[in-house]
Design an enzyme around this catalytic site. Sequence first.
Site, mmCIF file in Angstrom:
data_model
loop_
_atom_site.group_PDB
_atom_site.id
_atom_site.type_symbol
_atom_site.label_atom_id
_atom_site.label_comp_id
_atom_site.label_asym_id
_atom_site.label_seq_id
_atom_site.Cartn_x
_atom_site.Cartn_y
_atom_site.Cartn_z
ATOM 1 C CG HIS A 238 -1.779 1.157 1.258
ATOM 2 N ND1 HIS A 238 -3.036 1.416 0.360
ATOM 3 C CD2 HIS A 238 -1.769 2.259 1.853
ATOM 4 C CE1 HIS A 238 -3.416 2.426 0.608
ATOM 5 N NE2 HIS A 238 -2.902 3.032 1.545
ATOM 6 C CD GLN B 53 12.789 4.055 -0.696
ATOM 7 O OE1 GLN B 53 12.927 2.911 0.192
ATOM 8 N NE2 GLN B 53 13.589 4.608 -1.313
ATOM 9 C CD GLU B 54 4.289 1.237 -4.039
ATOM 10 O OE1 GLU B 54 3.996 0.393 -4.539
ATOM 11 O OE2 GLU B 54 4.122 2.623 -3.912
HETATM 12 C C1 GRF Z 1 1.505 0.868 -6.337
HETATM 13 O O1 GRF Z 1 1.733 2.104 -6.002
HETATM 14 C C2 GRF Z 1 0.910 0.139 -5.265
HETATM 15 O O2 GRF Z 1 1.357 0.560 -4.132
HETATM 16 C C3 GRF Z 1 -0.804 0.457 -5.535
HETATM 17 O O3 GRF Z 1 -0.905 0.576 -6.940
HETATM 18 C C4 GRF Z 1 0.322 0.930 -7.512
HETATM 19 C C5 GRF Z 1 0.715 -0.255 -8.344
HETATM 20 O O4 GRF Z 1 1.736 -0.036 -9.299
HETATM 21 N N1 GRF Z 1 -1.579 -0.280 -4.550
HETATM 22 P P1 GRF Z 1 2.373 -1.292 -10.240
HETATM 23 O O5 GRF Z 1 1.112 -1.750 -11.084
HETATM 24 O O6 GRF Z 1 3.117 -2.306 -9.322
HETATM 25 O O7 GRF Z 1 3.345 -0.586 -10.974
#
Ligand code: GRF
Length: 220
Positions: free
Chosen positions: A114, A178-179
């Site tokens: 998230h 960061q994700e």
């Molecule tokens: C990411 O920012 C995730 O945190 C949110 O949706 C976005 C998805 O990006 N829930 P991707 O499809 O992984 O590029």
Amino acid sequence: MNTMAAPATRKRIGVLISGRGSNLAALLRNECGGDVVVVGSNKLDAKGLELARDAGIDTFAVNHKQFPSREAFDQSLIDELTARSVDVVVLAGFMRILTPVFTDHFAGCLINIHPSLLPSYPGLDTHARALADGVKLHGCTVHLVTSVLDHGPIIAQAAVQVDDDDTAETLAAKVLVQEHQILPYAVRLLCEDRLQVDGLRVSIRSVGAGLGRAVSEAAG
Ligand code: GRF
């Protein structure tokens, strides 16, 4: 005598997406303790599905609009995932609210990424809301999924500084970097059975801690 320990079975990971799939790509380029065996989407044209196919990964798409209820849609997702014998399910930009039919089925092995520092900013438009509130730190969270939206035991978080000239777009880009770091890390911890969950608190067992305990118990 062969004294080598048998290799632990690698977990089978299913990933659900709705869009471009950059978090999926991060899972594919990093060691995450298991193998992504299937990628599913509620959007037939999700870019991430192409990425998965190019990597030789099985895919499926289920149009949520064709189901009479959220529960029926969720059951079809469960059927697709269990048909591939997945052990772990990762919500990587999956933009549908899941009902307890799904979250209870995969409880304990279901992870979500998230784009905010939960419990701040659950839901949508997290970057714009953080900017409007004038926060100085923003970020992302990976958590185990419960039936409550964007809630559940937190496995990992990463923070970024909010700069004066940030827009929702620049902030999103900084958080996304960061994700891509914390998602593979958290999935690996789950796949390696290293999460100890106590209510909403998660502690991380060091590698070999379980084995050490088993050995000392056997010895004594
Ligand atoms: C990411 O920012 C995730 O945190 C949110 O949706 C976005 C998805 O990006 N829930 P991707 O499809 O992984 O590029």
